[in-house]
Scaffold this motif. Structure first.
Motif, PDB file in Angstrom:
ATOM      1  N   PHE A  37       0.899   5.462  -0.058  1.00 54.20           N
ATOM      2  CA  PHE A  37       0.053   6.731   0.167  1.00 54.20           C
ATOM      3  C   PHE A  37       0.937   7.693   0.751  1.00 54.20           C
ATOM      4  O   PHE A  37       2.021   7.488   1.284  1.00 54.20           O
ATOM      5  CB  PHE A  37      -1.182   6.349   0.808  1.00 54.20           C
TER       6      PHE A  37
ATOM      7  N   THR B 262     -14.000   3.354   2.368  1.00 52.65           N
ATOM      8  CA  THR B 262     -13.254   3.147   3.527  1.00 52.65           C
ATOM      9  C   THR B 262     -13.236   4.215   4.492  1.00 52.65           C
ATOM     10  O   THR B 262     -13.160   4.066   5.981  1.00 52.65           O
ATOM     11  CB  THR B 262     -12.107   2.742   3.257  1.00 52.65           C
TER      12      THR B 262
ATOM     13  N   CYS C 121     -14.027  -2.127   3.916  1.00 57.08           N
ATOM     14  CA  CYS C 121     -12.506  -2.944   3.916  1.00 57.08           C
ATOM     15  C   CYS C 121     -12.717  -4.156   4.013  1.00 57.08           C
ATOM     16  O   CYS C 121     -12.005  -5.112   3.436  1.00 57.08           O
ATOM     17  CB  CYS C 121     -11.906  -2.411   5.207  1.00 57.08           C
TER      18      CYS C 121
ATOM     19  N   HIS D 229      -4.591   4.768  -3.324  1.00 57.63           N
ATOM     20  CA  HIS D 229      -6.032   5.385  -2.955  1.00 57.63           C
ATOM     21  C   HIS D 229      -6.339   6.741  -3.524  1.00 57.63           C
ATOM     22  O   HIS D 229      -5.466   7.418  -3.728  1.00 57.63           O
ATOM     23  CB  HIS D 229      -6.080   5.691  -1.437  1.00 57.63           C
TER      24      HIS D 229
ATOM     25  N   GLU E 238      -5.385  10.493   2.687  1.00 61.30           N
ATOM     26  CA  GLU E 238      -5.086   8.880   2.278  1.00 61.30           C
ATOM     27  C   GLU E 238      -5.118   8.171   3.398  1.00 61.30           C
ATOM     28  O   GLU E 238      -5.438   6.889   3.487  1.00 61.30           O
ATOM     29  CB  GLU E 238      -3.951   9.002   1.299  1.00 61.30           C
TER      30      GLU E 238
ATOM     31  N   LYS F 159      -8.257   7.064   4.957  1.00 63.61           N
ATOM     32  CA  LYS F 159      -9.097   6.314   4.424  1.00 63.61           C
ATOM     33  C   LYS F 159      -8.300   4.837   4.202  1.00 63.61           C
ATOM     34  O   LYS F 159      -9.159   3.680   3.999  1.00 63.61           O
ATOM     35  CB  LYS F 159      -9.544   6.752   3.069  1.00 63.61           C
ATOM     36  N   MET F 160      -7.124   4.780   4.285  1.00 62.71           N
ATOM     37  CA  MET F 160      -6.259   3.657   4.025  1.00 62.71           C
ATOM     38  C   MET F 160      -6.094   2.791   5.454  1.00 62.71           C
ATOM     39  O   MET F 160      -5.993   1.504   5.253  1.00 62.71           O
ATOM     40  CB  MET F 160      -5.013   3.742   3.588  1.00 62.71           C
TER      41      MET F 160
ATOM     42  N   LEU G  58      -8.382   0.010   6.160  1.00 57.59           N
ATOM     43  CA  LEU G  58      -8.000  -1.293   5.323  1.00 57.59           C
ATOM     44  C   LEU G  58      -6.944  -2.145   5.397  1.00 57.59           C
ATOM     45  O   LEU G  58      -6.706  -3.465   5.433  1.00 57.59           O
ATOM     46  CB  LEU G  58      -8.114  -0.602   3.604  1.00 57.59           C
ATOM     47  N   ILE G  59      -5.861  -1.151   5.966  1.00 51.61           N
ATOM     48  CA  ILE G  59      -4.507  -1.858   6.172  1.00 51.61           C
ATOM     49  C   ILE G  59      -4.750  -2.717   7.499  1.00 51.61           C
ATOM     50  O   ILE G  59      -4.166  -3.864   7.493  1.00 51.61           O
ATOM     51  CB  ILE G  59      -3.367  -0.852   6.390  1.00 51.61           C
TER      52      ILE G  59
ATOM     53  N   VAL H  62      -8.399   1.889  -4.587  1.00 50.22           N
ATOM     54  CA  VAL H  62      -9.543   2.164  -3.814  1.00 50.22           C
ATOM     55  C   VAL H  62     -10.035   3.596  -3.823  1.00 50.22           C
ATOM     56  O   VAL H  62      -9.241   4.630  -4.308  1.00 50.22           O
ATOM     57  CB  VAL H  62      -8.862   2.189  -2.353  1.00 50.22           C
TER      58      VAL H  62
ATOM     59  N   SER I 156       0.789  -1.241  -0.010  1.00 50.65           N
ATOM     60  CA  SER I 156      -0.014   0.199  -0.102  1.00 50.65           C
ATOM     61  C   SER I 156       0.814   1.223  -0.073  1.00 50.65           C
ATOM     62  O   SER I 156       1.786   1.378   1.002  1.00 50.65           O
ATOM     63  CB  SER I 156      -0.896   0.091   1.327  1.00 50.65           C
TER      64      SER I 156
END
Length: 410
Positions: free
Chosen positions: A14, A178, A367, A100, A19, A22-23, A26-27, A123, A12
């Motif tokens: 970013f 996300t 996610c 993202h 970012e 929002k990430m 998910l991570i 994403v 990933s």
């Protein structure tokens, strides 16, 4: 002895605070999946603010790039990102690169992977304004990423229609956004912990509970110059209201900080504060009466908290909340901004209608859907019932540019 199933190596990449917000959830989901080996590379456009988000979600970057220099142009940033990302791809040898949204770092990361024939997952794919110059350069960035991505994780049915209409090669999924996962996690943490709420509110002890709170955020590149001068003029006028207080966490970019401090500094009803960590910002959104922003993420978050949003842009790539009536476009014209804010302050019925907690952007499960797709499992896609549209009560409303869909191309 049975051989272990090889893990999917996901990198990933970013670099900005939005970012990271929002990430991050998910991570966390990627790290919890036994079949995935997750690595993080941060490019560092918002280094200090980005680190706050990583710390909040208990994440640690595997690779940190140092690409920012004073007076940097988009071209010099792009060149620096290409040079810095390539060695990371060499070291990780990922099976898939996850990016993202629409930043320059996302575009360069996706293109760097494409040059090496590494599959790209995007994403927040499929957002469109229909105008390559608005927002700039984000509209070009996201279109470029979508063109080369093999997984297109679209937040809404509308954004999925956009990618289908463009006949892109990637496989698309409607996942929800996300950012709603991140927001729900954060809001629940605040709501369940009274001591945390007290600690967060302590930093806002200047807020007068007897006055309505207008929360302002602004940082878009296309508003630099005259746009921010006009925004400041609108806020200067609004600050004359005795029933209103304005709280503005000011972005550190000199193109924002300079005009905002010069035009609004010292006004008694205007509180210019430093950028907030995400936890504090969510708490401030919870306390706001109206939100005035040019941010994309805030357009998605505030409706989940039941807050009316006025967007200081002429077009939006997020038309769903505009259709629902919780978000309205006011551009940067001082008269239009003032009328839009005053309408929500003075008309209680209008405010109640616009503050309906109706969010077309997600249900907090985006996610999980993305992880399922990456692992090749069936995806229970996000759906939402369209609410009845709210009547047009604000003179400031501006049109949204028509978005292309599959049906428009047949």
């Amino acid at each position: 002895m049975a051989r272990a199933h090889p893990q999917l190596k996901v990198l990933s990449i970013f670099g900005t605070r939005p970012e990271a917000i929002k990430m991050a959830p998910l991570i966390k989901a990627l790290e919890a999946e036994q079949g995935i080996d997750s690595k993080i590379c941060i490019t560092g456009q918002h280094q200090s603010m980005l680190q706050q988000v990583l710390d909040m979600f208990d994440l640690k970057a595997d690779y940190t790039l140092d690409v920012m220099t004073p007076g940097q142009t988009l071209n010099t940033l792009t060149a620096a990102l290409y040079a810095a990302i390539d060695p990371v791809l060499d070291a990780v040898q990922p099976d898939k690169v996850l990016v993202h949204g629409d930043t320059t770092s996302a575009m360069v990361a996706a293109m760097s992977a494409f040059h090496r024939r590494i599959p790209v997952a995007h994403v927040e794919a499929g957002l469109r304004t229909g105008d390559i110059h608005q927002p700039w350069p984000e509209e070009m960035n996201r279109r470029s990423i979508d063109l080369i991505a093999d997984h297109l994780f679209t937040p809404t049915a509308e954004s999925r229609r956009n990618v289908l209409g463009e006949r892109l090669q990637g496989v698309s999924f409607v996942t929800g956004n996300t950012v709603i996962d991140a927001l729900k996690m954060t809001a629940e943490r605040i709501d369940k912990n009274r001591q945390l709420r007290v600690a967060l509110d302590r930093q806002f002890n200047f807020i007068d509970a007897s006055r309505k709170l207008l929360l302002v955020t602004g940082h878009r590149r296309e508003n630099f110059g005259d746009g921010f001068l006009d925004i400041c003029e609108a806020l200067r006028r609004l600050a004359k209201r005795d029933d209103l207080q304005i709280v503005y966490p000011v972005h550190l970019n000199p193109n924002v900080l300079g005009p905002v401090t010069e035009r609004l500094g010292g006004l008694p009803n205007v509180h210019l504060i430093k950028p907030l960590d995400y936890l504090s910002f969510v708490r401030l959104m919870q306390r706001a009466h109206v939100v005035l922003t040019d941010s994309g993420g805030v357009q998605e978050e505030a409706p989940s908290l039941g807050k009316p949003v006025l967007v200081m842009r002429d077009v939006t790539e997020r038309p769903e909340a505009v259709a629902a009536g919780t978000v309205r476009l006011v551009g940067t014209d001082p008269d239009t901004i003032e009328k839009g804010v005053c309408a929500l302050l003075d008309d209680d019925q209008l405010w109640r209608m616009a503050s309906r907690a109706s969010n077309p952007y997600g249900d907090g499960k985006a996610c999980a859907r993305i992880v399922d797709a990456l692992m090749g499992r069936p995806v229970d896609e996000f759906t939402v019932e369209a609410p009845d549209p709210i009547p047009e009560p604000i003179e400031a409303q501006r049109p949204v540019l028509p978005l292309r869909s599959a049906s428009s191309l047949h």
